[in-house]
Enzyme design. Structure first.
Site, PDB file in Angstrom:
ATOM      1  N   TRP A   4      77.094 -10.062 -10.257  1.00 44.96           N
ATOM      2  CA  TRP A   4      77.300 -11.431  -9.766  1.00 44.96           C
ATOM      3  C   TRP A   4      77.890 -11.494  -8.361  1.00 44.96           C
ATOM      4  O   TRP A   4      78.622 -12.436  -8.015  1.00 44.96           O
ATOM      5  CB  TRP A   4      78.210 -12.226 -10.717  1.00 44.96           C
ATOM      6  CG  TRP A   4      77.899 -12.065 -12.171  1.00 44.96           C
ATOM      7  CD1 TRP A   4      76.664 -11.876 -12.727  1.00 44.96           C
ATOM      8  CD2 TRP A   4      78.827 -12.084 -13.251  1.00 44.96           C
ATOM      9  NE1 TRP A   4      76.778 -11.780 -14.084  1.00 44.96           N
ATOM     10  CE2 TRP A   4      78.090 -11.905 -14.439  1.00 44.96           C
ATOM     11  CE3 TRP A   4      80.214 -12.242 -13.335  1.00 44.96           C
ATOM     12  CZ2 TRP A   4      78.691 -11.875 -15.698  1.00 44.96           C
ATOM     13  CZ3 TRP A   4      80.806 -12.211 -14.584  1.00 44.96           C
ATOM     14  CH2 TRP A   4      80.055 -12.038 -15.739  1.00 44.96           C
ATOM     15  N   GLY A   5      77.617 -10.487  -7.551  1.00 43.63           N
ATOM     16  CA  GLY A   5      78.126 -10.512  -6.180  1.00 43.63           C
ATOM     17  C   GLY A   5      79.600 -10.152  -6.055  1.00 43.63           C
ATOM     18  O   GLY A   5      80.158 -10.174  -4.956  1.00 43.63           O
TER      19      GLY A   5
ATOM     20  N   ASP B 213      75.030  -5.518 -16.980  1.00 42.18           N
ATOM     21  CA  ASP B 213      75.826  -6.737 -16.768  1.00 42.18           C
ATOM     22  C   ASP B 213      77.320  -6.387 -16.664  1.00 42.18           C
ATOM     23  O   ASP B 213      77.718  -5.230 -16.850  1.00 42.18           O
ATOM     24  CB  ASP B 213      75.555  -7.694 -17.933  1.00 42.18           C
ATOM     25  CG  ASP B 213      75.701  -9.158 -17.552  1.00 42.18           C
ATOM     26  OD1 ASP B 213      76.264  -9.454 -16.490  1.00 42.18           O
ATOM     27  OD2 ASP B 213      75.249 -10.012 -18.340  1.00 42.18           O
TER      28      ASP B 213
ATOM     29  N   GLU C  84      83.162  -8.126  -5.836  1.00 39.67           N
ATOM     30  CA  GLU C  84      83.620  -6.931  -5.094  1.00 39.67           C
ATOM     31  C   GLU C  84      82.633  -6.562  -3.981  1.00 39.67           C
ATOM     32  O   GLU C  84      82.447  -5.390  -3.688  1.00 39.67           O
ATOM     33  CB  GLU C  84      83.860  -5.757  -6.071  1.00 39.67           C
ATOM     34  CG  GLU C  84      84.958  -6.068  -7.076  1.00 39.67           C
ATOM     35  CD  GLU C  84      85.187  -4.963  -8.102  1.00 39.67           C
ATOM     36  OE1 GLU C  84      85.335  -3.803  -7.696  1.00 39.67           O
ATOM     37  OE2 GLU C  84      85.225  -5.276  -9.304  1.00 39.67           O
TER      38      GLU C  84
ATOM     39  N   ASP D  37      74.924 -16.782 -11.986  1.00 36.64           N
ATOM     40  CA  ASP D  37      73.589 -17.088 -12.511  1.00 36.64           C
ATOM     41  C   ASP D  37      72.941 -18.288 -11.815  1.00 36.64           C
ATOM     42  O   ASP D  37      73.578 -19.324 -11.601  1.00 36.64           O
ATOM     43  CB  ASP D  37      73.678 -17.404 -14.014  1.00 36.64           C
ATOM     44  CG  ASP D  37      74.055 -16.180 -14.823  1.00 36.64           C
ATOM     45  OD1 ASP D  37      74.307 -15.119 -14.235  1.00 36.64           O
ATOM     46  OD2 ASP D  37      74.089 -16.305 -16.065  1.00 36.64           O
TER      47      ASP D  37
HETATM   48  C1  GLA Z   1      75.062 -12.904 -17.498  1.00 38.02           C
HETATM   49  C2  GLA Z   1      73.931 -12.506 -16.555  1.00 38.02           C
HETATM   50  C3  GLA Z   1      72.673 -13.243 -16.933  1.00 38.02           C
HETATM   51  C4  GLA Z   1      72.313 -12.915 -18.365  1.00 38.02           C
HETATM   52  C5  GLA Z   1      73.465 -13.276 -19.297  1.00 38.02           C
HETATM   53  C6  GLA Z   1      73.202 -12.819 -20.725  1.00 38.02           C
HETATM   54  O1  GLA Z   1      75.400 -14.248 -17.338  1.00 38.02           O
HETATM   55  O2  GLA Z   1      74.288 -12.778 -15.230  1.00 38.02           O
HETATM   56  O3  GLA Z   1      71.618 -12.919 -16.048  1.00 38.02           O
HETATM   57  O4  GLA Z   1      71.980 -11.555 -18.463  1.00 38.02           O
HETATM   58  O5  GLA Z   1      74.675 -12.678 -18.853  1.00 38.02           O
HETATM   59  O6  GLA Z   1      74.252 -13.097 -21.586  1.00 38.02           O
END
Ligand code: GLA
Length: 385
Positions: A192-193, A158, A195, A213
């Site tokens: 999360w996409g 993450d 960069e 998410d």
């Molecule tokens: C981020 C990730 C999620 C999850 C949470 C856990 O938001 O994108 O998929 O792993 O952290 O805290």
């Protein structure tokens, strides 16, 4: 002057190419031999948030066997955030929260392996996880060695609390640390996409999140789908666009659940179910294990679908398959039923993958598609292998 103009034109062409979706092109592919087809498995986060426990993971793994998910291809049992104790041990190693994981990760990995499944774990490429637990930035080698020693097979990495360190530096450090362990570990980049990860992801990991998410709503599904569908050129065997874990069974309608599964299969996306499998309905389990839909996702050609038509919320996606067949998805984003069709030259046989309805000798696939729903076809073609 002419030289300067030519140089400017070249820069412009390169720039437009980079912005236009395109393909991984110049990034050397990182090949750890894994994820030749999109990874399949389960992860606790969508249904349980920060509530993972050893008991939940065990019971879920058992259910994956008894409900037929393992045999359908769901292989990885993935622990998300909040498995860790609040501090590292005296030697600087990550340790499992003793209340949530009383027998530790190694014993859990052994148990999961004994069921014919694999274990995944979560860490963060920053100073703390999103849940506020110890991060792995600066500890990559130690943590990778720890995961390998426990028998971990998959790492979701993450990107919370990155402290301004560029993603490639952070994700590259863990890639190299995992490789140095010698253990085959699928490497899931969860940034999360940011960069434009799709443009370099295949040089770093086996899958990379394309968005923030997902949530269990049709609007969220649409956002994630639209953000990912144009990125097909970047994905292929060993490295996949990841539109996030499935929300099937988490509150959308059955029609929407089937739309999500179909879209993910067309996108050659990882199929990581985020449902509570210990309580999932028979319908959810049946949808998750639909063999014909899974076969489209897992097709060895590994080429994600192209959006060939999109008008007023009515989308058609086409995916070429290894044996010469094509998969065609008619997707109705709108709130009312719609008649939809698509022509496939040379079609010899057509099967709808949710109803099983078969027809022959028509080059047109057609259906009345429900609001928020899909019709998904596999079309055999003359000359297919
Ligand atoms: C981020 C990730 C999620 C999850 C949470 C856990 O938001 O994108 O998929 O792993 O952290 O805290």
């Amino acid at each position: 002057m002419a030289t300067v103009r030519r140089a400017c034109a070249l820069v412009l062409v390169l720039l437009l190419g980079a912005l236009a979706g395109g393909s991984a092109g110049s990034v050397p592919r990182w090949d750890n031999g894994l994820a030749r087809t999109p990874p399949m498995g389960w992860n606790d986060y969508n249904a349980f948030g920060l509530g993972v426990t050893e008991d939940l993971v065990r019971r879920t793994a058992e259910r994956m066997v008894s409900a037929g998910l393992r045999d359908a291809g769901y292989e990885y049992v993935n622990i998300d955030d909040a498995w860790m104790a609040e501090t590292r041990d005296a030697g600087g190693n990550l340790q499992a929260d003793p209340a949530r994981f009383p027998h530790g990760i190694k014993a859990l990995a052994d148990y999961v392996h004994g069921l014919g499944l694999k274990l995944g774990i979560y860490a963060d490429a920053g100073t703390q996880t999103c849940g506020g637990l110890p991060g792995s930035l600066g500890h990559e080698q130690r943590d990778a060695r720890q995961f390998a020693a426990w028998g971990v097979d998959y790492l979701k990495y993450d990107t919370c609390n990155a402290n301004g360190v560029p993603a490639r530096q952070r994700y590259g450090a863990m890639r190299d640390a995992l490789a140095a362990t010698g253990r085959p570990i699928v490497y899931s980049i969860c940034n999360w996409g940011a960069e434009r990860v799709w443009a370099w992801g295949s040089g770093y990991g086996n899958l990379w999140r394309t968005t923030l998410d997902i949530r269990p709503t049709f609007d969220s599904l649409l956002d994630v789908f639209h953000a990912t569908v144009g990125l097909s050129g970047y994905a292929g065997p060993g490295g996949w666009n990841d539109p996030d874990m499935l929300e099937v069974g988490n509150g959308m309608t059955r029609t929407e659940d089937r739309a999500e599964l179909s879209l993910w299969a067309m996108l050659a996306a990882p199929l990581i179910t985020g449902a509570d499998l210990t309580t999932a309905s028979a319908g959810t389990l049946a949808d998750l294990t639909n063999p014909a839909v899974i076969a489209v996702d897992q097709d060895p050609l590994g080429r994600p679908a192209t959006l060939v038509s999109s008008r007023a919320g009515l989308d058609v996606l086409v995916k070429n398959l290894a044996n010469g067949d094509v998969a065609v998805l008619l997707f109705n984003e709108t709130g009312t039923d719609a008649a939809m069709s698509w022509t496939v030259p040379g079609a010899t046989a057509v099967r709808e993958l949710w109803t099983g309805a078969a027809s022959t000798a028509s080059t047109e696939v057609a259906a009345r598609v429900p609001a928020h729903g899909v019709a998904m076809f596999r079309v055999g073609r003359a000359g297919a292998k």
